[in-house]
Scaffold this motif. Structure first.
Motif, PDB file in Angstrom:
ATOM      1  N   GLN A   2       0.807 -13.056  -4.907  1.00 19.51           N
ATOM      2  CA  GLN A   2       0.435 -13.321  -3.518  1.00 19.51           C
ATOM      3  C   GLN A   2       1.173 -14.531  -2.974  1.00 19.51           C
ATOM      4  O   GLN A   2       1.602 -14.554  -1.829  1.00 19.51           O
ATOM      5  CB  GLN A   2      -1.076 -13.556  -3.405  1.00 19.51           C
ATOM      6  CG  GLN A   2      -1.913 -12.405  -3.895  1.00 19.51           C
ATOM      7  CD  GLN A   2      -1.714 -11.153  -3.075  1.00 19.51           C
ATOM      8  OE1 GLN A   2      -0.900 -11.118  -2.164  1.00 19.51           O
ATOM      9  NE2 GLN A   2      -2.440 -10.100  -3.403  1.00 19.51           N
TER      10      GLN A   2
ATOM     11  N   VAL B 235       4.636 -13.520  -2.077  1.00 23.51           N
ATOM     12  CA  VAL B 235       4.653 -12.791  -0.802  1.00 23.51           C
ATOM     13  C   VAL B 235       4.508 -13.773   0.364  1.00 23.51           C
ATOM     14  O   VAL B 235       5.179 -13.668   1.381  1.00 23.51           O
ATOM     15  CB  VAL B 235       3.515 -11.747  -0.778  1.00 23.51           C
ATOM     16  CG1 VAL B 235       3.321 -11.213   0.616  1.00 23.51           C
ATOM     17  CG2 VAL B 235       3.840 -10.614  -1.730  1.00 23.51           C
TER      18      VAL B 235
ATOM     19  N   PRO C 198      -9.409 -11.912   4.218  1.00 18.66           N
ATOM     20  CA  PRO C 198      -8.342 -11.240   4.976  1.00 18.66           C
ATOM     21  C   PRO C 198      -8.611 -11.165   6.483  1.00 18.66           C
ATOM     22  O   PRO C 198      -7.695 -11.330   7.269  1.00 18.66           O
ATOM     23  CB  PRO C 198      -8.270  -9.855   4.354  1.00 18.66           C
ATOM     24  CG  PRO C 198      -9.418  -9.743   3.435  1.00 18.66           C
ATOM     25  CD  PRO C 198      -9.883 -11.093   3.097  1.00 18.66           C
ATOM     26  N   GLU C 199      -9.886 -10.955   6.873  1.00 13.81           N
ATOM     27  CA  GLU C 199     -10.160 -10.857   8.302  1.00 13.81           C
ATOM     28  C   GLU C 199      -9.716 -12.111   9.048  1.00 13.81           C
ATOM     29  O   GLU C 199      -9.365 -12.071  10.200  1.00 13.81           O
ATOM     30  CB  GLU C 199     -11.658 -10.659   8.562  1.00 13.81           C
ATOM     31  CG  GLU C 199     -12.223  -9.336   8.082  1.00 13.81           C
ATOM     32  CD  GLU C 199     -12.737  -9.411   6.646  1.00 13.81           C
ATOM     33  OE1 GLU C 199     -12.286 -10.299   5.882  1.00 13.81           O
ATOM     34  OE2 GLU C 199     -13.580  -8.573   6.284  1.00 13.81           O
TER      35      GLU C 199
ATOM     36  N   VAL D  48      -9.976  -3.722   1.591  1.00 11.13           N
ATOM     37  CA  VAL D  48      -9.580  -4.970   2.223  1.00 11.13           C
ATOM     38  C   VAL D  48      -9.458  -4.711   3.711  1.00 11.13           C
ATOM     39  O   VAL D  48      -9.013  -3.647   4.133  1.00 11.13           O
ATOM     40  CB  VAL D  48      -8.264  -5.489   1.607  1.00 11.13           C
ATOM     41  CG1 VAL D  48      -7.135  -4.505   1.789  1.00 11.13           C
ATOM     42  CG2 VAL D  48      -7.892  -6.837   2.192  1.00 11.13           C
ATOM     43  N   ARG D  49      -9.938  -5.680   4.494  1.00  9.55           N
ATOM     44  CA  ARG D  49      -9.892  -5.505   5.947  1.00  9.55           C
ATOM     45  C   ARG D  49      -8.856  -6.452   6.539  1.00  9.55           C
ATOM     46  O   ARG D  49      -8.966  -7.657   6.386  1.00  9.55           O
ATOM     47  CB  ARG D  49     -11.250  -5.799   6.538  1.00  9.55           C
ATOM     48  CG  ARG D  49     -12.201  -4.694   6.175  1.00  9.55           C
ATOM     49  CD  ARG D  49     -13.557  -4.901   6.733  1.00  9.55           C
ATOM     50  NE  ARG D  49     -14.337  -3.694   6.442  1.00  9.55           N
ATOM     51  CZ  ARG D  49     -15.611  -3.565   6.765  1.00  9.55           C
ATOM     52  NH1 ARG D  49     -16.226  -4.552   7.389  1.00  9.55           N
ATOM     53  NH2 ARG D  49     -16.246  -2.449   6.493  1.00  9.55           N
TER      54      ARG D  49
ATOM     55  N   SER E  28       2.017  -6.390   2.519  1.00  8.80           N
ATOM     56  CA  SER E  28       2.315  -6.419   1.087  1.00  8.80           C
ATOM     57  C   SER E  28       1.182  -7.076   0.299  1.00  8.80           C
ATOM     58  O   SER E  28       0.869  -6.650  -0.804  1.00  8.80           O
ATOM     59  CB  SER E  28       3.657  -7.102   0.826  1.00  8.80           C
ATOM     60  OG  SER E  28       3.889  -8.127   1.732  1.00  8.80           O
ATOM     61  N   THR E  29       0.555  -8.088   0.863  1.00 12.52           N
ATOM     62  CA  THR E  29      -0.566  -8.724   0.182  1.00 12.52           C
ATOM     63  C   THR E  29      -1.649  -7.701  -0.180  1.00 12.52           C
ATOM     64  O   THR E  29      -2.128  -7.645  -1.312  1.00 12.52           O
ATOM     65  CB  THR E  29      -1.205  -9.777   1.093  1.00 12.52           C
ATOM     66  OG1 THR E  29      -0.178 -10.607   1.586  1.00 12.52           O
ATOM     67  CG2 THR E  29      -2.211 -10.606   0.333  1.00 12.52           C
ATOM     68  N   TYR E  30      -2.006  -6.890   0.814  1.00 13.93           N
ATOM     69  CA  TYR E  30      -3.081  -5.911   0.597  1.00 13.93           C
ATOM     70  C   TYR E  30      -2.630  -4.850  -0.391  1.00 13.93           C
ATOM     71  O   TYR E  30      -3.402  -4.377  -1.221  1.00 13.93           O
ATOM     72  CB  TYR E  30      -3.485  -5.276   1.919  1.00 13.93           C
ATOM     73  CG  TYR E  30      -3.630  -6.281   3.018  1.00 13.93           C
ATOM     74  CD1 TYR E  30      -4.448  -7.404   2.860  1.00 13.93           C
ATOM     75  CD2 TYR E  30      -2.947  -6.139   4.218  1.00 13.93           C
ATOM     76  CE1 TYR E  30      -4.572  -8.336   3.860  1.00 13.93           C
ATOM     77  CE2 TYR E  30      -3.065  -7.072   5.228  1.00 13.93           C
ATOM     78  CZ  TYR E  30      -3.876  -8.176   5.042  1.00 13.93           C
ATOM     79  OH  TYR E  30      -3.990  -9.096   6.028  1.00 13.93           O
TER      80      TYR E  30
ATOM     81  N   LEU F  75      -0.569  -5.246  -2.797  1.00 15.40           N
ATOM     82  CA  LEU F  75      -0.622  -5.789  -4.158  1.00 15.40           C
ATOM     83  C   LEU F  75      -2.045  -5.754  -4.692  1.00 15.40           C
ATOM     84  O   LEU F  75      -2.278  -5.481  -5.861  1.00 15.40           O
ATOM     85  CB  LEU F  75      -0.084  -7.220  -4.180  1.00 15.40           C
ATOM     86  CG  LEU F  75       1.428  -7.360  -3.955  1.00 15.40           C
ATOM     87  CD1 LEU F  75       1.831  -8.820  -3.930  1.00 15.40           C
ATOM     88  CD2 LEU F  75       2.193  -6.610  -5.039  1.00 15.40           C
ATOM     89  N   GLN F  76      -2.986  -6.033  -3.795  1.00 16.88           N
ATOM     90  CA  GLN F  76      -4.385  -5.960  -4.228  1.00 16.88           C
ATOM     91  C   GLN F  76      -4.761  -4.533  -4.605  1.00 16.88           C
ATOM     92  O   GLN F  76      -5.426  -4.298  -5.611  1.00 16.88           O
ATOM     93  CB  GLN F  76      -5.308  -6.468  -3.123  1.00 16.88           C
ATOM     94  CG  GLN F  76      -5.370  -7.990  -3.092  1.00 16.88           C
ATOM     95  CD  GLN F  76      -6.165  -8.484  -1.902  1.00 16.88           C
ATOM     96  OE1 GLN F  76      -5.591  -8.907  -0.912  1.00 16.88           O
ATOM     97  NE2 GLN F  76      -7.474  -8.429  -1.992  1.00 16.88           N
TER      98      GLN F  76
ATOM     99  N   SER G 183      -3.350  -3.803  -7.952  1.00 13.94           N
ATOM    100  CA  SER G 183      -4.027  -4.348  -9.128  1.00 13.94           C
ATOM    101  C   SER G 183      -5.422  -3.765  -9.315  1.00 13.94           C
ATOM    102  O   SER G 183      -6.007  -3.902 -10.370  1.00 13.94           O
ATOM    103  CB  SER G 183      -4.062  -5.881  -9.081  1.00 13.94           C
ATOM    104  OG  SER G 183      -4.608  -6.301  -7.868  1.00 13.94           O
TER     105      SER G 183
END
Ligand SMILES: Nc1ncnc2c1ncn2[C@@H]1O[C@H](COP(=O)(O)OP(=O)(O)OP(=O)(O)O)[C@@H](O)[C@H]1O
Ligand SMILES: Nc1ncnc2c1ncn2[C@@H]1O[C@H](COP(=O)(O)OP(=O)(O)OP(=O)(O)O)[C@@H](O)[C@H]1O
Ligand SMILES: [Mg+2]
Ligand SMILES: [Mg+2]
Lengths: 250, 295, 236, 307, 383
Positions: B15, B18, B268-269, E181-182, E191-193, E195-196, E199
């Motif tokens: 992360q 990224v 994330p929101e 994930v929201r 890309s972050t989401y 990757l989650q 995994s």
């Protein structure tokens, strides 16, 4: 409360990143006098002014005005206590008329300045005072002119009128005649003399004849500290002052 | 294995990487904005549109003329820079004496026109642009796959940032540019051809945006609104870094990329608002931004 | 007057700021190596005359010959490239540049300018404050900086606006000697001054400007004779 | 003379407001009036204090939500709902203002933007706002328990009254002793301080007043359209109000009114043109900047005084 | 529009659509064209009065939509509005239609609220809804063995409800949701989401986002080597999205659609006509606008009046039979129930001609695809 001195500084120091502009100044300004602060360029005169009017905060030292410690007051507070300055570079409200420039200053004492629900005609009572002040600096005929259009010297005069409008007890003038022609210098000299009859004036000025003419007492600064103090005669014969400031003039 | 708030260390590295990639990207974009703002005092709302044009020019080059990615990387910024120069000569030039607001409004209008035009011509879904052959595939870093292309984006962004910074802070030209911001007339009275300098600077800013656009084309869908979506973030980067500070926008761009990346993992929101929270805090604590000079 | 040595000739110069018409046909000329001063009351148009020569007013008409080149239609940077140095009234120190960067900013427009060392020798204050942000200097230091800046560029014609403003008397005296030295190096100088005492001994000629026109010319040797006249123009 | 002209202008304005719904579609007029009030409130800050806020949507939108919520869910009468919205505007204004007022120029704009984005985020996350669907179906109810606002014409005159009250209030503020000080601050702040004015307090009051009036506009809007949505708090709304003020003429009393109606008209009647709307809007702004810089009203009054 | 047989001497159809925003490719001018084609195919007149089609851009904003609807009904004599992209805008417009006693036929807006808590007796919901899409895809994919899921969902009500519907379907079919994930909307980097999602080890990554967000997610999934190792299933895909992404990127993507142009001769015939004028193949929304408009006109003819109540009665009484829907029927709550298609995107090699994008894996019968009446909270169903 010390009635003799209206303003005193004790060990005033101002450091800018690694540079000491004011290095321990003890200044005493006698009530009702005209006191001049002179010194070579960069001696720290404007900085002292900025400290006195709270536009800068001192690194160390204290400022006592009318017996009260004002070292940590805010600029507008100090101004309301009657310690008012003019600027080295002319300070007017350029897009207001000459009349409004003065009226805005007068208005403060009227206590109506936060009245956003009233008509500005509630200020009409101030108009006579405005005209009287403009008369004092010969600007009556310019009352309705927008200030940007005034020549430089007139702007300085206006600035003075505005400063007087807030009825200061101690007036700080930073180079009041800079950029003025001869005729204006004469007029302003007279004006300062007149003004000083009821007030104390502390001024910075490079025009030696004006200093000689007006001031009761003179403090000479150099490298941020006091080099000499005394009457014009004393100062002008001091060899150190001659070398550091006056050269072979005067 | 070490875990932190339910995220494995490996995933966390992924992360962060990224985040770094995005940060480098923000830095490049905010650079052009900072150059134009700092030096011309124009809040260039057309920056997003110029970024989008960079991507589109690359796409058009590939599809109409067969120009490949590598040539586009040079030609698209040149083309967009030229458009920028034209805009400056015909429109922006008339506004320098006026309040910033007018520059903002004009460039905002230009952005609307440019975006509307591309939308009219290419629709909203946009066009695709493939990753160049040489950069296909990914490195296996153990904890994640790093697409080669992303690696290239970081490298290219950092090099461009460094070069721009050197020019502006360390050269005579940079001193002219800074002086020109404050008092163009006087600078001109010293014998510097200020109008030409200003034109070229705007061109440079636009070209930097376009460069960002070409870098972005293979990552995102090339579409008309790609610029306006990112503009406000880039704007925040410039302000947090300190308006006009080149180094400020580079450092802030990267830092914000990282912070945003972490927010995306843990909340994330909130990732869209975190930048504004930071901006508010920074400006309240340090009025001129992290690297800006106070007046 | 010998045309070969004539360095600056201003003829019928009109200048405007927006709608307002400030200069109404200024005429004067300066020969190579001469120093002239423009005198007048506040607002007479002296600053505007210098600005108009540089091309910094909104609009101007007439003729400005600088060393044989007509400059009336040239933009400011081209005028400067005719080896003209301008020191503005409001000093124009750049706050985003350090004192030294300010000093080094103007491009060199010809050979023979002063070196950095010479300048620091003349104004020691600047040497000590060289790393300071330009506008953090004291008023007088800024004034020195503004003047020093044009001395470096190798300009042959200097337009100096109120350079003694706000300077300590010692510095003014130093400045007087410096100007005399520049003159002896054959530089041509036009000065605008309030401080008549300062220009009195330096100038070859004085032009009195009133409401945008030259109303009187006083040569150095006529000063005694025309003292009364000057008195009338300059003070009330 | 100028006094008479001002009074004449006001009479014309009121008269036009009274007859307008018989000539023009009243719902359109109501929308225009709500935005005009919003733009006038904004202009109080930009035009007369010299502060460019880029977060005014926060006041407008959150007031719309809150008044909508209390009217719909708690059943309070419309006038109380609007009052509550206005109070929220004032309160938020106080918070925003205290944080931002010491900053200048673009930094001020950016702090207000940042704070407004946080408000936007809250509105997005809070359940009561209905997310992107917004708060729909807000009942108009009965004014003072007596007048039925569901009638379009009645509603119109209510909105007109709200607008006129706001408008005259702004006029009063601008031409008050307080307004004089604001002008002085805009012109030269250090000088105003040296005359003894606590400029931050003046600016803060102006900010709070402007925010409160924006809240009033937002709450009224919610009642007119029976709807409060994310559009109202979005930064584009903050941008729109800047444009309205600019197009009409910043620092003129009628400018924002004209600007609001121009923009609302454009949005209404260009809606069938798709992307061309964006292009046309863009061209209008470019033209405004290049040709009518003082805004429509500014340019017109310039023409009139030159005669 | 009350007493007389045909009010105002015109039947006016207002296409409220998104002409410039994110839905402008999947609805937009194509929807306007579809409505016009329906009017033309009907002969340009109904019961002796001309049919007129007008268009407006709601920018997907509820206030613009409600304002426009009001103006259309009050000033422009509009009898019916159709399309209505964006759930918020659709909800707003539908309310106005009810208030003004006119008909709203939603083809674009997907929210099930339209036929549940916000249902009115003047609303018809035509082409699809989020339940049908999410439910169709989730159940079918889970049954095929994709039984562990991770969701990437945009942080707004539309996305939430998609995720919820899909999750229920997955559980019902015996699958498991491992996480979700929201992300803020609109997003730019996913890309972050991804990757989650990677995994999490889920077999299927469910995308509840739409349009350009969805396309970018898929593109980046390719880039990071996530697909095709994990399968991507999108809750809402239009054929225009596939066209924009290209088959190379989109291949293998699973989704549910309400219409595919290449399904049979009838669909091909109409779609070709549409393509000639629009240069793109129709989406289910655009085809739905045509179908809805035609059904509305037929109902006016059958009712002999354009009064909304009478027309609505006919709309609900008549089965829908055209190239779009076979034996479709409009329920009491306004839901038009018709068969849905489970599709998979072809690989570039499998695609033989332009716009040959889908393999239709399964036809999902309407009564399985849509939310059963028993679950609906719309009071109209109870009558
Ligand atoms: N903000 C600042 N940061 C750093 N140095 C400063 C700052 N302000 C002033 N100085 C330095 O402090 C010294 C004193 O400055 P000051 O303006 O007080 O001089 P002054 O006595 O008023 O001179 P002058 O007669 O030339 O106006 C100068 O050398 C100046 O460069
Ligand atoms: N930018 C400007 N716009 C409009 N009028 C101006 C401008 N600058 C100067 N003026 C006006 O032009 C006239 C001449 O100004 P100028 O500055 O040339 O006078 P000066 O002789 O240099 O006097 P000073 O001693 O005040 O510097 C003045 O009346 C002034 O008000
Ligand atoms: Mg000083
Ligand atoms: Mg001058």
């Amino acid at each position: 409360m010390n009635m003799e001195y209206i303003l005193e500084t004790r060990g005033l120091v101002k450091e800018f990143k690694g540079f000491t502009a004011v290095a321990g100044v003890d200044l005493k300004v006698r009530r009702g006098s005209i006191h001049a602060l002179i010194g070579p360029n960069g001696a720290g005169k404007t900085t002292v002014f900025n400290l006195l009017t709270k536009f800068l905060e001192p690194t160390r030292g204290a400022i006592v005005y009318r017996g009260q410690d004002i070292t940590w007051r805010r600029p507008a507070q100090v101004a309301r206590m009657g310690l008012v300055r003019s600027f080295q570079i002319s300070a007017v409200f350029p897009h207001l008329s000459v009349r409004d420039n003065v009226r805005v200053a007068l208005q403060r004492a009227s206590g109506k300045s936060f009245h956003f629900w009233r008509s500005e005609r509630s200020l009409d009572g101030l108009n006579d005072r405005v005209m009287a002040l403009l008369d004092e600096v010969d600007l009556r005929s310019f009352a309705d002119v927008v200030t940007v259009e005034l020549p430089y010297g007139r702007k300085r005069a206006l600035e003075l009128a505005t400063t007087l409008a807030v009825d200061p007890e101690l007036l700080l003038l930073d180079e009041p005649t800079s950029g003025m022609g001869h005729e204006d210098v004469g007029r302003v000299t007279e004006l300062i003399r007149r003004v000083a009859q009821q007030r104390t004036v502390l001024m910075v000025e490079h025009n030696l004849s004006l200093v000689a003419n007006l001031s009761d007492r003179i403090t000479v600064l150099q490298h941020g500290s006091v080099l000499a103090e005394g009457s014009y005669a004393e100062i002008s014969s001091n060899p150190q002052v001659m070398e550091a400031y006056m050269g072979n003039a005067a | 294995m070490f875990e932190w708030l339910g995220i494995s260390q490996q995933a966390l590295f992924g992360q962060l990487l990224v985040g770094l990639i995005n940060g480098a990207f923000y830095a490049t974009l905010s650079l052009g904005l900072a150059v134009i703002f700092g030096l011309l005092n124009i809040v260039n709302f057309a920056h997003g549109a110029q970024y989008m044009m960079g991507a589109f020019v690359a796409w058009m080059g590939l599809n109409y003329l067969g120009i490949d990615y590598w040539w586009s990387l040079i030609l698209a910024p040149l083309a967009v820079g030229l458009v920028g120069i034209l805009l400056e000569l015909t429109l922006l030039r008339r506004l320098y004496k006026l309040d910033h607001l007018y520059g903002l409004l004009l460039t905002f209008g230009l952005a609307l026109i440019i975006e509307g035009g591309f939308r009219q011509a290419y629709g909203i879904s946009g066009e695709r642009y493939d990753i160049p052959e040489a950069l296909n595939g990914a490195f296996n870093l153990g904890f994640m796959f790093l697409p080669k292309y992303r690696g290239w984006v970081v490298a290219a962004s950092l090099i461009v940032c460094l070069l721009t910074w050197l020019v502006i802070e360390r050269t005579k030209l940079g001193a002219y540019l800074r002086a020109g911001t404050e008092n163009p007339k006087l600078l001109q009275a010293f014998g510097v051809n200020v109008p030409v300098m200003v034109t070229l600077t705007y061109g440079l800013g636009a070209a930097l945006a376009a460069f960002g656009g070409v870098l972005a084309a293979p990552i995102f869908q090339v579409n008309a609104v790609m610029g306006s979506n990112i503009l406000i973030i880039v704007f925040a980067v410039v302000v947090i870094g300190g308006l006009g500070s080149i180094i400020g926008s580079i450092v802030t761009g990267i830092a914000l990329g990282l912070i945003e990346g972490l927010t995306k993992v843990f909340y994330p929101e909130g990732s869209s608002v975190v930048i504004f929270v930071i901006m508010a805090i920074v400006l309240i604590v340090r009025p001129a931004g992290l690297f800006g000079k106070e007046k | 007057m010998n045309a070969a040595t004539e360095y600056l000739r201003v003829a019928g110069l009109h200048a405007y700021y927006g709608e307002s018409h400030i200069l109404h046909g200024i005429d004067f000329e300066v020969r190579r190596g001469e120093l002239v001063s423009l005198l007048g009351r506040n607002g007479a148009g002296r600053t505007t005359t210098l600005k108009a020569i540089m091309g910094l007013t909104d609009r101007r008409t007439g003729s400005i010959m600088i060393n044989g080149t007509e400059a009336i239609h040239l933009p400011a940077h081209r005028v400067a490239r005719l080896r003209v140095g301008y020191c503005p009234e409001e000093r124009g120190i750049f706050s985003s540049l350090s004192a030294e960067e300010n000093l080094l900013l103007p491009p060199v427009v010809g050979s023979g300018g002063m070196s950095l060392d010479e300048i620091y020798e003349m104004f020691p204050n600047l040497a000590t404050r060289r790393r300071s942000q330009g506008t953090r200097l004291s008023g007088g230091e800024q004034q020195m900086l503004a003047l020093a800046r044009v001395l470096r560029t190798g300009a042959r014609l200097l337009l100096l606006d109120e350079i003694t403003e706000g300077l300590a008397p010692v510095i003014v005296q130093t400045l007087g000697r410096a100007i005399a030295k520049l003159k002896s190096r054959d530089l041509t100088i036009v000065m605008v001054e309030q401080n008549f005492r300062f220009v009195e001994s330096l100038a070859d000629r004085h032009y009195v400007i009133e409401q945008g026109q030259v109303v009187e010319t006083v040569a150095a040797d006529e000063l005694q004779a025309k003292a009364g006249l000057l008195e009338r123009y300059l003070s009330v | 003379m100028t006094f008479d002209r001002t009074r004449l202008g006001f009479i014309a304005l009121v008269a036009a407001g009274l007859v307008a719904p018989y000539l023009i579609y009243p719902v359109f007029l109501m929308k225009g009036l709500c935005f005009a009030l919003f733009a006038c409130a904004f202009n109080l800050l930009l035009g007369y204090t010299g502060l460019l806020s880029f977060g005014h949507a926060a006041f407008f939108g959150s007031a719309a939500y809150l008044s909508g919520h209390v009217i719909k869910e708690l059943g309070v009468p419309p006038e109380v709902g609007i009052l509550i919205g206005t109070l929220l505007g004032l309160g938020l204004g106080l918070i925003f203002g205290s944080l931002a007022i010491r900053r200048q120029g673009i930094y001020f704009a950016m702090i207000t933007l940042a704070l407004a984005q946080m408000v936007f985020f809250l509105c997005l996350q809070i359940k009561e706002t209905g997310g992107e669907d917004g708060l729909q179906g807000i009942p108009r109810g009965r004014l003072f328990g007596a007048i039925d606002l569901s009638d379009t014409l009645t509603m119109y005159y209510f909105v007109l009254a709200v607008f006129l009250i706001g408008f005259f209030f702004i006029y009063r503020v601008v031409h008050s002793p307080f307004g004089q000080v604001l002008k002085a601050i805009r012109e030269n702040e250090p000088r105003a301080i040296s005359l003894g004015y606590d400029t931050d307090r003046f600016k803060l009051i102006a900010f709070v007043l402007s925010a409160g009036l924006s809240g009033l506009a937002g709450a009224t809007k919610a009642l007119v359209f029976q709807l409060a949505s994310l559009t109202d708090v979005h930064w584009q709304m903050s941008g729109e109000v800047v444009l309205m003020a600019l197009v009409g003429g910043v620092g003129t009393i009628y400018g924002p009114l004209a600007g609001a109606f121009i923009i609302v008209t454009m949005q209404n009647y260009l809606s069938g043109f798709g992307s061309w709307v964006t292009i046309i809007m863009g061209c209008v702004f470019v033209a405004c900047v290049l040709l009518f810089r003082k805004g429509v009203v500014g340019e017109l009054s310039g023409l009139l005084t030159r005669r | 529009a009350q007493s007389g047989k045909m009010s105002d001497g015109v039947v006016k159809i207002g296409v409220q659509t998104d002409l410039s925003g994110i839905y402008s490719d999947l609805a937009g001018q194509g929807s306007v064209l579809a409505a016009k084609m329906a009017a033309e195919d009907f002969g340009g007149k109904v019961n002796g009065v001309p049919i007129e089609v007008i268009a407006g851009d709601t920018q997907n904003k509820p206030d613009v939509a409600s304002n426009m609807a009001r103006r259309w009904f009050d000033e422009d004599k509009v009898d019916m509005i159709v399309d209505l992209p964006g759930s918020a805008a659709a909800l707003a417009a539908v309310k106005v239609a009810k208030e003004k006693n006119r008909i709203a036929m939603v083809s674009s807006g997907g929210t099930t609220r339209l036929t549940n808590e916000d249902c009115t007796d003047r609303t018809v919901h035509w082409a699809y809804d989020t339940y049908a899409l999410a439910n169709g895809t989730a159940r079918a994919v889970t049954q095929q063995g994709g039984d562990t899921w991770f969701f990437i969902t945009p942080d707004y009500a539309f996305g939430h409800s998609m995720e919820k519907d899909a999750s229920e379907a997955i559980k019902a079919a015996g699958g498991k949701v491992l996480g979700s994930v929201r992300h803020p909307f609109p997003g730019s980097d996913f890309s972050t989401y991804l990757l989650q999602a990677q995994s999490s080890g889920a077999k299927v990554i469910g995308l509840a986002n739409a349009a350009s967000d969805m396309m970018t997610t898929i593109k980046q999934a390719n880039e990071f080597g996530i697909s095709p190792k994990q399968r991507l299933a999108s809750m809402i895909v239009m054929i225009t999205d596939i066209h924009a992404m290209g088959l190379k990127t989109a291949q293998g993507l699973l989704s549910t659609d309400g219409f595919y142009w290449d399904l049979n001769d009838e669909t091909r015939a109409w779609s070709k006509r549409f393509f000639e004028r629009h240069k793109r193949m129709p989406t289910m929304i655009q085809a739905g606008v045509y179908s809805a408009t035609l059904h509305y006109l037929k109902s006016i003819k059958a009712a002999g009046t354009d009064e909304a109540g009478a027309v609505m009665a006919k709309i609900k009484a008549t089965p829908v039979n055209d190239f779009f829907a076979k034996n479709g029927k409009v329920r009491a709550d306004g839901r038009m129930v018709h068969d849905m298609l489970l599709t998979q995107v072809k690989s570039p090699a499998e695609s033989k001609y332009p716009w040959d994008y889908y393999k239709v894996l399964k036809v999902i019968p309407g009564d399985q695809a849509y939310m059963p009446v028993s679950k609906s909270v719309c009071p109209l169903n109870k009558k």
